[in-house]
Scaffold this active site. Structure first.
Site, PDB file in Angstrom:
ATOM      1  N   SER A 183       8.011 -49.529  18.104  1.00  7.78           N
ATOM      2  CA  SER A 183       8.174 -48.166  18.611  1.00  7.78           C
ATOM      3  C   SER A 183       7.106 -47.835  19.651  1.00  7.78           C
ATOM      4  CB  SER A 183       8.074 -47.161  17.467  1.00  7.78           C
ATOM      5  OG  SER A 183       8.901 -47.549  16.393  1.00  7.78           O
TER       6      SER A 183
HETATM    7  N1  SAH Z   1       7.782 -49.686  12.455  1.00  2.61           N
HETATM    8  C1  SAH Z   1       8.057 -50.806  13.336  1.00  2.61           C
HETATM    9  C2  SAH Z   1       9.281 -50.620  14.208  1.00  2.61           C
HETATM   10  C3  SAH Z   1      10.502 -50.725  13.409  1.00  2.61           C
HETATM   11  S1  SAH Z   1      12.003 -51.051  14.249  1.00  2.61           S
HETATM   12  C4  SAH Z   1       6.856 -51.158  14.169  1.00  2.61           C
HETATM   13  O1  SAH Z   1       5.825 -50.488  14.062  1.00  2.61           O
HETATM   14  O2  SAH Z   1       6.928 -52.156  14.887  1.00  2.61           O
HETATM   15  C5  SAH Z   1      13.051 -50.794  12.867  1.00  2.61           C
HETATM   16  C6  SAH Z   1      13.029 -51.877  11.829  1.00  2.61           C
HETATM   17  O3  SAH Z   1      13.828 -51.430  10.753  1.00  2.61           O
HETATM   18  C7  SAH Z   1      13.621 -53.199  12.286  1.00  2.61           C
HETATM   19  O4  SAH Z   1      12.674 -54.217  12.166  1.00  2.61           O
HETATM   20  C8  SAH Z   1      14.801 -53.417  11.336  1.00  2.61           C
HETATM   21  O5  SAH Z   1      14.964 -54.770  10.943  1.00  2.61           O
HETATM   22  C9  SAH Z   1      14.408 -52.564  10.162  1.00  2.61           C
HETATM   23  N2  SAH Z   1      15.506 -52.133   9.284  1.00  2.61           N
HETATM   24  C10 SAH Z   1      16.733 -51.682   9.612  1.00  2.61           C
HETATM   25  N3  SAH Z   1      17.453 -51.404   8.501  1.00  2.61           N
HETATM   26  C11 SAH Z   1      16.645 -51.695   7.429  1.00  2.61           C
HETATM   27  C12 SAH Z   1      16.804 -51.629   6.011  1.00  2.61           C
HETATM   28  N4  SAH Z   1      17.935 -51.214   5.428  1.00  2.61           N
HETATM   29  N5  SAH Z   1      15.766 -52.006   5.237  1.00  2.61           N
HETATM   30  C13 SAH Z   1      14.606 -52.450   5.793  1.00  2.61           C
HETATM   31  N6  SAH Z   1      14.404 -52.528   7.114  1.00  2.61           N
HETATM   32  C14 SAH Z   1      15.403 -52.156   7.939  1.00  2.61           C
END
Ligand code: SAH
Length: 213
Positions: free
Chosen positions: A61
């Site tokens: 993000s």
């Molecule tokens: N917080 C992260 C950015 C996250 S992007 C950072 O600081 O880099 C969103 C993430 O959510 C992705 O890696 C994706 O794989 C994950 N995601 C999506 N659905 C999910 C679920 N049901 N359970 C766990 N992770 C999930």
């Protein structure tokens, strides 16, 4: 590029200009080098205020969004925090400087493995990262004082609402995955849940089940 004094100053200046004013959040953002969480050709853009691609087709993000979500979460030193969507691990690293303990889960095993490596290399010992479907919550560790969801769902997932302690706060994006979503803050009260809309955001979708890698 390195996170030297000048890069740090510019980074904090941008955060302040975007409305990040909480001193504890700014201090945490200053401590964590985002360059450790961005690999490959985008590494030299780590200190710009933009989302960047990471493995498994996901994104790290934008720093100002990480900081504003953290600010809205109002984390205190005794808190146990759950993050859904580890991604690169950057957001979890920020939370680890503010909370007692951080649990973070991602549906991609590879992202969890790589994030763990960075937590270990940078001495962040109060983060536990699991490969799991976070839309089901993390029953073994519940309840949580704070929950941050870094992927968008149409509504706040029921299991996560249930795992929030009374008095606890959850910050998450809600709305259709292909449109602009709304960041909301949910506060659990003794009677139920209060909802507050914060700002428009854009996140990858919260998907059910585990990823392929
Ligand atoms: N917080 C992260 C950015 C996250 S992007 C950072 O600081 O880099 C969103 C993430 O959510 C992705 O890696 C994706 O794989 C994950 N995601 C999506 N659905 C999910 C679920 N049901 N359970 C766990 N992770 C999930």
């Amino acid at each position: 590029m390195s996170f030297d004094a000048e890069a740090r100053m510019q980074f904090l200046y941008t955060l302040r200009s975007r409305g990040v004013l909480d001193a504890r959040v700014l201090a945490a953002m200053e401590k964590v080098d985002r360059g450790n969480f961005v690999r490959g050709i985008f590494a030299d853009r780590a200190y710009e205020d933009m989302p960047l691609p990471i493995a498994c087709g996901q994104t790290i993000s934008q720093p100002s969004v990480v900081a504003l979500m953290t600010q809205a979460l109002d984390v205190h030193p005794r808190h146990k925090v759950l993050e859904v969507g580890t991604g690169s691990g950057y957001q979890a690293a920020i939370l680890s400087h503010l909370a007692r303990r951080v649990y973070t889960v991602d549906r991609h095993r590879r992202l969890v493995r790589e994030a763990r490596e960075v937590f270990e290399a940078t001495g962040l010992t109060n983060i536990t990262a699991f490969a799991a479907d976070g839309s089901r919550g993390l029953p073994d560790q519940a309840p949580f004082d704070r929950i941050l969801v870094a992927a968008a769902s149409e509504d706040p997932p029921g299991p996560l609402l249930a795992e929030l302690r009374v008095g606890g706060i959850m910050v998450l994006p809600v709305g259709q995955s292909d449109a602009v979503q709304t960041l909301i803050k949910v506060t659990r009260t003794a009677e139920g849940y209060d909802y507050e809309e914060l700002r428009p955001v854009r996140f990858v979708p919260l998907l059910e089940g585990m990823g392929r890698d």
